[in-house]
Design a protein around this motif. Structure first.
Motif, PDB file in Angstrom:
ATOM      1  N   ASP A   8       3.224 -19.594   4.815  1.00 56.45           N
ATOM      2  CA  ASP A   8       2.046 -19.372   4.497  1.00 56.45           C
ATOM      3  C   ASP A   8       1.413 -18.616   5.617  1.00 56.45           C
ATOM      4  OD1 ASP A   8       2.218 -20.651   2.042  1.00 56.45           O
ATOM      5  OD2 ASP A   8       1.229 -22.426   2.893  1.00 56.45           O
ATOM      6  N   ILE A   9       1.746 -19.075   6.959  1.00 57.99           N
ATOM      7  CA  ILE A   9       0.984 -18.428   7.952  1.00 57.99           C
ATOM      8  C   ILE A   9       1.945 -16.999   8.067  1.00 57.99           C
ATOM      9  CG2 ILE A   9       1.159 -18.500  10.558  1.00 57.99           C
ATOM     10  CD1 ILE A   9       0.585 -21.313  10.306  1.00 57.99           C
ATOM     11  N   GLY A  10       3.156 -17.151   7.914  1.00 57.41           N
ATOM     12  CA  GLY A  10       3.754 -15.690   7.774  1.00 57.41           C
ATOM     13  C   GLY A  10       3.344 -14.622   7.047  1.00 57.41           C
ATOM     14  N   VAL A  11       3.044 -14.925   5.737  1.00 53.86           N
ATOM     15  CA  VAL A  11       2.600 -14.222   4.863  1.00 53.86           C
ATOM     16  C   VAL A  11       1.229 -13.667   4.935  1.00 53.86           C
ATOM     17  CG1 VAL A  11       1.749 -13.994   2.287  1.00 53.86           C
ATOM     18  CG2 VAL A  11       3.940 -15.255   2.811  1.00 53.86           C
ATOM     19  N   LEU A  12       0.344 -14.847   5.506  1.00 56.75           N
ATOM     20  CA  LEU A  12      -1.007 -14.113   5.811  1.00 56.75           C
ATOM     21  C   LEU A  12      -1.145 -13.193   7.067  1.00 56.75           C
ATOM     22  CD1 LEU A  12      -2.992 -17.580   5.585  1.00 56.75           C
ATOM     23  CD2 LEU A  12      -3.196 -15.593   4.344  1.00 56.75           C
ATOM     24  N   ALA A  13      -0.056 -13.575   8.151  1.00 54.06           N
ATOM     25  CA  ALA A  13      -0.005 -12.473   9.306  1.00 54.06           C
ATOM     26  C   ALA A  13       0.481 -11.430   8.792  1.00 54.06           C
ATOM     27  CB  ALA A  13       0.883 -13.188  10.349  1.00 54.06           C
ATOM     28  N   ALA A  14       1.294 -11.075   7.832  1.00 55.39           N
ATOM     29  CA  ALA A  14       1.733 -10.016   7.457  1.00 55.39           C
ATOM     30  C   ALA A  14       0.629  -9.241   6.821  1.00 55.39           C
ATOM     31  CB  ALA A  14       2.923 -10.154   6.610  1.00 55.39           C
ATOM     32  N   ALA A  15       0.218  -9.833   5.942  1.00 58.00           N
ATOM     33  CA  ALA A  15      -1.183  -9.284   5.221  1.00 58.00           C
ATOM     34  C   ALA A  15      -2.218  -8.799   6.089  1.00 58.00           C
ATOM     35  CB  ALA A  15      -1.690 -10.395   4.000  1.00 58.00           C
ATOM     36  N   LEU A  16      -2.403  -9.586   7.255  1.00 59.45           N
ATOM     37  CA  LEU A  16      -3.498  -9.376   7.967  1.00 59.45           C
ATOM     38  C   LEU A  16      -3.012  -8.074   8.884  1.00 59.45           C
ATOM     39  CD1 LEU A  16      -6.076 -10.060   9.537  1.00 59.45           C
ATOM     40  CD2 LEU A  16      -4.900 -11.466  11.078  1.00 59.45           C
ATOM     41  N   LEU A  17      -1.842  -7.749   9.473  1.00 62.43           N
ATOM     42  CA  LEU A  17      -1.423  -6.446  10.095  1.00 62.43           C
ATOM     43  C   LEU A  17      -1.529  -5.303   8.933  1.00 62.43           C
ATOM     44  CD1 LEU A  17       1.904  -7.868  11.702  1.00 62.43           C
ATOM     45  CD2 LEU A  17      -0.393  -7.439  12.742  1.00 62.43           C
ATOM     46  N   TYR A  18      -1.032  -5.503   7.758  1.00 65.74           N
ATOM     47  CA  TYR A  18      -1.162  -4.389   7.004  1.00 65.74           C
ATOM     48  C   TYR A  18      -2.786  -4.055   6.738  1.00 65.74           C
ATOM     49  CZ  TYR A  18      -0.483  -1.618   2.710  1.00 65.74           C
ATOM     50  OH  TYR A  18      -0.754  -0.646   1.868  1.00 65.74           O
ATOM     51  N   LEU A  19      -3.586  -5.125   6.371  1.00 67.98           N
ATOM     52  CA  LEU A  19      -4.867  -4.700   6.323  1.00 67.98           C
ATOM     53  C   LEU A  19      -5.547  -4.261   7.551  1.00 67.98           C
ATOM     54  CD1 LEU A  19      -5.983  -7.838   4.028  1.00 67.98           C
ATOM     55  CD2 LEU A  19      -5.584  -5.300   3.294  1.00 67.98           C
ATOM     56  N   GLY A  20      -5.343  -4.841   8.578  1.00 65.34           N
ATOM     57  CA  GLY A  20      -5.743  -3.905   9.824  1.00 65.34           C
ATOM     58  C   GLY A  20      -5.069  -2.744  10.148  1.00 65.34           C
ATOM     59  N   LYS A  21      -3.963  -2.139   9.781  1.00 65.74           N
ATOM     60  CA  LYS A  21      -3.532  -0.925   9.658  1.00 65.74           C
ATOM     61  C   LYS A  21      -4.494  -0.080   8.704  1.00 65.74           C
ATOM     62  CE  LYS A  21       0.183   1.903   8.091  1.00 65.74           C
ATOM     63  NZ  LYS A  21       0.938   1.975   6.973  1.00 65.74           N
ATOM     64  N   LEU A  22      -4.682  -0.515   7.642  1.00 65.75           N
ATOM     65  CA  LEU A  22      -5.544   0.194   6.543  1.00 65.75           C
ATOM     66  C   LEU A  22      -7.102   0.405   7.376  1.00 65.75           C
ATOM     67  CD1 LEU A  22      -4.651  -1.419   3.266  1.00 65.75           C
ATOM     68  CD2 LEU A  22      -4.031   0.935   3.978  1.00 65.75           C
ATOM     69  N   VAL A  23      -7.466  -0.653   7.873  1.00 62.45           N
ATOM     70  CA  VAL A  23      -8.889  -0.470   8.495  1.00 62.45           C
ATOM     71  C   VAL A  23      -8.880   0.540   9.517  1.00 62.45           C
ATOM     72  CG1 VAL A  23     -10.344  -1.740   9.876  1.00 62.45           C
ATOM     73  CG2 VAL A  23      -9.586  -2.728   8.017  1.00 62.45           C
ATOM     74  N   ARG A  24      -7.906   0.616  10.382  1.00 58.13           N
ATOM     75  CA  ARG A  24      -7.716   1.625  11.156  1.00 58.13           C
ATOM     76  C   ARG A  24      -7.615   3.029  10.655  1.00 58.13           C
ATOM     77  NH1 ARG A  24      -4.569  -2.215  13.579  1.00 58.13           N
ATOM     78  NH2 ARG A  24      -2.660  -1.229  12.822  1.00 58.13           N
TER      79      ARG A  24
END
Length: 111
Positions: free
Chosen positions: A70-86
């Motif tokens: 679960d932590i891995g999936v959330l971390a991957a989503a956070l990285l992707y969403l952070g990229k979208l924010v930038r």
């Protein structure tokens, strides 16, 4: 139960609690990152909702007391969403019809 078994049970309980707290904190960060975006593209929506459903859904790759997947999936989503924010912020800095940003010292376009 012997003293060694109690110690092992307490340690396992602490690890489970620590990973649960980590998963909850990551879920909160993913939710906050999604709020910063405003409108998500299809990929952002899939990443956000997919991570949330995977985290909450009881059937996982690993059983739910083990939150590492679960932590891995959330971390991957956070990285992707952070990229979208930038990308979203960079696109808002230069709106269509605006001149290119210029370097103040040389008055040339910044590359």
């Amino acid at each position: 139960m012997s003293q060694e078994q109690w110690i092992l049970a307490v340690l396992v309980g602490l690890v489970v609690l620590a990973t649960l707290v980590g998963a909850v904190l990551l879920a909160i960060r993913v939710f906050r990152t999604r709020q910063m975006l405003g409108t998500l593209g299809v990929g952002g929506k899939v990443a956000f909702w997919g991570a949330m459903v995977y985290t909450i859904f009881p059937i996982d790759v690993l059983p739910d007391p083990i939150y590492l997947d679960d932590i891995g999936v959330l971390a991957a989503a956070l990285l992707y969403l952070g990229k979208l924010v930038r990308e979203h912020r960079a696109a808002q800095r230069q709106l269509p019809g605006q001149a290119e940003p210029r370097d103040e010292d040389t008055r040339r376009p910044v590359s």
